[in-house]
Design an enzyme around this catalytic site. Sequence first.
Site, short mmCIF file in Angstrom:
data_model
loop_
_atom_site.label_atom_id
_atom_site.label_comp_id
_atom_site.label_asym_id
_atom_site.label_seq_id
_atom_site.Cartn_x
_atom_site.Cartn_y
_atom_site.Cartn_z
CE1 TYR A 76 -4.25 -1.26 -0.36
CE2 TYR A 76 -3.34 -3.01 1.01
CZ TYR A 76 -4.33 -2.55 0.16
OH TYR A 76 -5.37 -3.35 -0.20
NE ARG A 79 -3.00 0.08 -5.20
CZ ARG A 79 -4.24 -0.25 -4.85
NH1 ARG A 79 -4.45 -1.17 -3.92
NH2 ARG A 79 -5.27 0.33 -5.41
CG ASN A 111 -11.16 3.81 -9.56
OD1 ASN A 111 -11.35 2.60 -9.69
ND2 ASN A 111 -11.15 4.64 -10.58
CB VAL A 112 -8.79 2.95 -3.11
CG1 VAL A 112 -9.90 1.95 -2.83
CG2 VAL A 112 -7.57 2.25 -3.75
CG HIS A 128 -14.25 -1.16 -3.62
ND1 HIS A 128 -13.95 -1.67 -4.86
CD2 HIS A 128 -15.40 -1.78 -3.25
CE1 HIS A 128 -14.88 -2.55 -5.24
NE2 HIS A 128 -15.77 -2.62 -4.28
N GLY A 200 -15.02 2.00 -17.30
CA GLY A 200 -13.68 1.54 -16.93
C GLY A 200 -13.65 0.50 -15.82
CB THR A 201 -15.63 -1.24 -13.66
OG1 THR A 201 -15.64 -2.40 -12.83
CG2 THR A 201 -17.03 -0.95 -14.15
P1 OAD Z 1 -10.27 -4.11 -13.33
O1 OAD Z 1 -8.78 -4.09 -13.43
O2 OAD Z 1 -10.93 -5.40 -13.00
O3 OAD Z 1 -10.90 -3.61 -14.70
C1 OAD Z 1 -10.44 -2.46 -15.34
C2 OAD Z 1 -11.26 -2.23 -16.59
O4 OAD Z 1 -10.85 -1.02 -17.16
C3 OAD Z 1 -11.13 -3.33 -17.65
O5 OAD Z 1 -12.40 -3.76 -18.07
C4 OAD Z 1 -10.40 -2.62 -18.80
O6 OAD Z 1 -10.81 -3.08 -20.08
C5 OAD Z 1 -10.83 -1.19 -18.58
N1 OAD Z 1 -9.93 -0.16 -19.11
C6 OAD Z 1 -8.59 -0.19 -19.32
N2 OAD Z 1 -8.16 0.97 -19.81
C7 OAD Z 1 -9.25 1.78 -19.90
C8 OAD Z 1 -9.46 3.12 -20.35
N3 OAD Z 1 -8.47 3.88 -20.78
N4 OAD Z 1 -10.74 3.59 -20.31
C9 OAD Z 1 -11.77 2.84 -19.86
N5 OAD Z 1 -11.62 1.58 -19.45
C10 OAD Z 1 -10.38 1.05 -19.46
O7 OAD Z 1 -10.69 -2.95 -12.31
P2 OAD Z 1 -12.08 -2.74 -11.55
O8 OAD Z 1 -13.21 -3.18 -12.38
O9 OAD Z 1 -12.07 -1.33 -11.05
O10 OAD Z 1 -11.42 -3.93 -5.38
O11 OAD Z 1 -11.90 -3.71 -10.34
C11 OAD Z 1 -12.92 -3.76 -9.37
C12 OAD Z 1 -12.32 -4.01 -8.01
O12 OAD Z 1 -11.46 -5.16 -8.05
C13 OAD Z 1 -11.40 -2.92 -7.51
O13 OAD Z 1 -12.10 -1.84 -6.91
C14 OAD Z 1 -10.58 -3.63 -6.50
C15 OAD Z 1 -10.25 -4.87 -7.29
O14 OAD Z 1 -9.91 -5.98 -6.58
C16 OAD Z 1 -10.95 -3.92 -4.15
O15 OAD Z 1 -9.78 -3.66 -3.90
C17 OAD Z 1 -11.97 -4.24 -3.10
#
Ligand code: OAD
Length: 260
Positions: A76, A79, A111-112, A128, A200-201
């Site tokens: 952390y 990060r 996002n954190v 989160h 972006g998730t």
């Molecule tokens: P992920 O890493 O799972 O997904 C990121 C997403 O962003 C993917 O679908 C990519 O295709 C997309 N991406 C990449 N570049 C991009 C861009 N320039 N514009 C838009 N999208 C883009 O991340 P999260 O979905 O945020 O939780 O992950 C969810 C949670 O899993 C996080 O909050 C964290 C993690 O474990 C905890 O820590 C509790």
Amino acid sequence: MHERSSDDVREEHVRAVAGRLRAARAVTVLTGAGVSAASGVPTFRGRDGLWRRRRVEELATPAAFARDPRTVWEWYAERRAAVARCVPNAAHEVLSRWSRELPGFLLVTQNVDGLHERAGTADVVRFHGSLWEVGCWAGCAGVPRRWRDERVAFDDLPPRCPSCGAPLRPGVVWFGEAIPTEALERLEQALACELFLVVGTSAVVYPAAGLLDAAAARGAFTVEVNPFATDASGRVDLALRGPAEDVLARVDAVLRGAPG
Ligand code: OAD
């Protein structure tokens, strides 16, 4: 991860989203790590993602912290230092402007990293938690449950509770932990929208990923912005297949220009 452009995103879709943003009385945007990709913050599941290099269970669980708080804190602290060098990108800037200018706009983020806040977004719902908060691991009564702590350099890891001397814990939600009450209290507002954008998730981590379906079930028009297909792609009304910093900037340009 953000080497793709939004060239394949049709202008009529960009205009359709701008039109809905203009008309909606309430708009909710759910963001994930992809909105910060263009700022240089690694995603979790992308090609160079954080969970590709480290196992989640080694770092982001209460059991991992109980076993080895120092190693978890080293991660952390790294990060924090990395994110402190990053600046908000066009996606954060556009969402910030919408949060201040569009009535009924609510931003919910997984996002954190704090970049939405640094871009000046009004009223961020942090699902989160935050990299920039800490709490007492022992839950002692001498300190608040969570407080802001923006240090990027630590004399010693883990940092200690100023009241009881127990390790401090990062103020993020770990796997197996509950979503913060302050965020859950905003759910009703988040779901009562006419337009729900998921940006972006990868939409695989619940309960955040379920907000999309819950909003759709209540009648919201749903839109995804992501350069790649995700678990959510087949469930949204419209998928804009491009990077957030590019697609949102295009939507914003239409929104601020003449009606399309
Ligand atoms: P992920 O890493 O799972 O997904 C990121 C997403 O962003 C993917 O679908 C990519 O295709 C997309 N991406 C990449 N570049 C991009 C861009 N320039 N514009 C838009 N999208 C883009 O991340 P999260 O979905 O945020 O939780 O992950 C969810 C949670 O899993 C996080 O909050 C964290 C993690 O474990 C905890 O820590 C509790």
